[in-house]
Design a protein around this motif. Structure first.
Motif, PDB file in Angstrom:
ATOM      1  N   ARG A   1       5.723  26.741 -30.980  1.00 52.67           N
ATOM      2  CA  ARG A   1       4.751  25.723 -30.584  1.00 52.67           C
ATOM      3  C   ARG A   1       3.722  25.455 -31.680  1.00 52.67           C
ATOM      4  O   ARG A   1       2.991  24.472 -31.617  1.00 52.67           O
ATOM      5  CB  ARG A   1       4.035  26.142 -29.297  1.00 52.67           C
ATOM      6  N   ARG A   2       3.667  26.323 -32.692  1.00 57.23           N
ATOM      7  CA  ARG A   2       2.685  26.148 -33.765  1.00 57.23           C
ATOM      8  C   ARG A   2       3.290  25.635 -35.060  1.00 57.23           C
ATOM      9  O   ARG A   2       2.621  24.983 -35.847  1.00 57.23           O
ATOM     10  CB  ARG A   2       1.972  27.478 -34.040  1.00 57.23           C
ATOM     11  N   PHE A   3       4.569  25.943 -35.293  1.00 60.16           N
ATOM     12  CA  PHE A   3       5.178  25.611 -36.573  1.00 60.16           C
ATOM     13  C   PHE A   3       6.474  24.829 -36.379  1.00 60.16           C
ATOM     14  O   PHE A   3       7.254  25.123 -35.483  1.00 60.16           O
ATOM     15  CB  PHE A   3       5.486  26.878 -37.380  1.00 60.16           C
ATOM     16  N   VAL A   4       6.677  23.856 -37.254  1.00 63.78           N
ATOM     17  CA  VAL A   4       7.947  23.140 -37.316  1.00 63.78           C
ATOM     18  C   VAL A   4       8.628  23.549 -38.618  1.00 63.78           C
ATOM     19  O   VAL A   4       8.052  23.408 -39.702  1.00 63.78           O
ATOM     20  CB  VAL A   4       7.746  21.611 -37.281  1.00 63.78           C
ATOM     21  N   PHE A   5       9.843  24.058 -38.501  1.00 62.58           N
ATOM     22  CA  PHE A   5      10.555  24.573 -39.669  1.00 62.58           C
ATOM     23  C   PHE A   5      11.593  23.566 -40.159  1.00 62.58           C
ATOM     24  O   PHE A   5      12.075  22.710 -39.407  1.00 62.58           O
ATOM     25  CB  PHE A   5      11.243  25.898 -39.317  1.00 62.58           C
TER      26      PHE A   5
ATOM     27  N   LYS B   1       4.537  30.509 -40.903  1.00 63.96           N
ATOM     28  CA  LYS B   1       5.639  29.712 -41.447  1.00 63.96           C
ATOM     29  C   LYS B   1       5.987  30.142 -42.866  1.00 63.96           C
ATOM     30  O   LYS B   1       7.172  30.237 -43.225  1.00 63.96           O
ATOM     31  CB  LYS B   1       5.251  28.231 -41.415  1.00 63.96           C
ATOM     32  N   VAL B   2       4.967  30.408 -43.679  1.00 61.44           N
ATOM     33  CA  VAL B   2       5.194  30.819 -45.071  1.00 61.44           C
ATOM     34  C   VAL B   2       6.012  32.105 -45.127  1.00 61.44           C
ATOM     35  O   VAL B   2       6.931  32.238 -45.944  1.00 61.44           O
ATOM     36  CB  VAL B   2       3.851  30.998 -45.810  1.00 61.44           C
TER      37      VAL B   2
ATOM     38  N   GLN C   1      12.859  19.897 -31.188  1.00 63.95           N
ATOM     39  CA  GLN C   1      14.304  20.064 -31.062  1.00 63.95           C
ATOM     40  C   GLN C   1      14.957  20.091 -32.443  1.00 63.95           C
ATOM     41  O   GLN C   1      14.680  19.244 -33.294  1.00 63.95           O
ATOM     42  CB  GLN C   1      14.902  18.925 -30.234  1.00 63.95           C
ATOM     43  N   TYR C   2      15.819  21.091 -32.637  1.00 62.41           N
ATOM     44  CA  TYR C   2      16.551  21.221 -33.894  1.00 62.41           C
ATOM     45  C   TYR C   2      18.031  20.921 -33.636  1.00 62.41           C
ATOM     46  O   TYR C   2      18.647  21.503 -32.740  1.00 62.41           O
ATOM     47  CB  TYR C   2      16.398  22.639 -34.458  1.00 62.41           C
ATOM     48  N   ARG C   3      18.598  20.051 -34.446  1.00 59.36           N
ATOM     49  CA  ARG C   3      20.007  19.672 -34.285  1.00 59.36           C
ATOM     50  C   ARG C   3      20.870  20.556 -35.189  1.00 59.36           C
ATOM     51  O   ARG C   3      21.382  20.093 -36.212  1.00 59.36           O
ATOM     52  CB  ARG C   3      20.196  18.198 -34.607  1.00 59.36           C
TER      53      ARG C   3
END
Length: 275
Positions: free
Chosen positions: A228-232, A195-196, A267-269
């Motif tokens: 599945r591991r990171f939420v951005f 993510k970083v 889910q990303y809007r």
């Protein structure tokens, strides 16, 4: 956990150094850092034990967690007075604490002690700590040289933290070309970004207008192994969608919006701006 450890410690008929260190560790894990210092001051004399390097490491870790770096220096002096030799854990803990908290000069003193003494050989954690300090000081050239020396003299390969630190150096300078090269080197070496990595690269890529690379990065983000591991941050991804639309890459922008909507892990809007 701590209460259970304290109860067990109190019930042990012959309490010694091993059980004392275990109690210090339980306090660390329970984030009772002040209690670590209190026990360290009072218990050794009461139990007729002499603290060893593990005992000192626990107290140093507690002081670092509390941000009491001056107390850390005093504890290191006490170790020397008591003829307790610092080990790898001691010195790496100190390196991270000083470099992370802007005490570059103090970090350098620990680094030179490690390098010149050689009783403790710097490992990848040691180098990553120094990289952290160099990035904070914006010493990009020295950071690159450090990684080169790490490979050449210690035979150590840069890991995820090393790559992210170097990428951070070039991001701070706005040097997209060098940052991209490092990202490619990371993939070639078999080191997976995290993510970083993406949070460092995506804003710079968008600022520099390299929308094709930005699209590639987002496709990677939405890949199964990462999503599945990171939420951005949604704003980070929306920035790429917006830049794609500005560059008339409408289909690519639609694809990212679709990937965000159909991502089963989060889910990303994302919204497609009006053209």
């Amino acid at each position: 956990m701590f209460d259970h450890a304290q109860k067990l410690f109190d019930e042990i008929p012959e309490r010694g150094l091993v059980s004392f260190n275990a109690l210090l560790g339980a306090n660390i894990n329970s984030k009772k850092f002040c209690e670590v210092n209190r026990l360290f001051k009072k218990s050794p004399e009461k139990l007729s034990i002499k603290p060893d390097v593990s005992s000192y490491n626990a107290v140093i870790r507690a002081f670092c967690e509390m941000g009491s770096l001056d107390s850390v220096c005093l504890m290191l002096d006490e170790m020397e007075n008591e003829a307790v030799e610092p080990n790898e854990i001691t010195l790496n803990t100190l390196l991270f604490a000083f470099y992370k908290n802007g005490r570059f000069f103090d970090g350098e003193k620990i680094w030179h002690r490690m390098v010149e003494n050689r009783n403790v050989v710097p490992n990848i954690s040691s180098y990553n700590a120094k990289l952290l300090g160099l990035v904070a000081e914006k010493r990009t050239k020295e950071a690159v040289e450090l990684v080169q020396n790490m490979r050449k003299f210690e035979g150590l390969k840069p890991d995820l933290v090393s790559f992210n630190s170097l990428i951070g150096c070039f991001v701070n300078e706005g040097n997209l070309k060098a940052a991209k090269q490092l990202y490619i080197q990371m993939l070639i070496s078999g080191c997976l970004p995290d993510k970083v990595t993406f949070e460092l690269l995506v804003p710079l890529v968008c600022r520099k207008g390299d929308v094709d690379f930005a699209f590639q990065l987002c496709r990677k983000i939405f890949g199964r192994s990462f999503s599945r591991r990171f939420v951005f941050d949604e704003l980070l991804l929306q920035q790429v969608v917006d830049e794609l639309v500005k560059s008339s890459k409408i289909e690519e922008a639609r694809k990212l919006v679709q990937l965000g909507e159909t991502n089963k892990y989060h889910q990303y809007r994302l919204k497609l701006p009006a053209v």
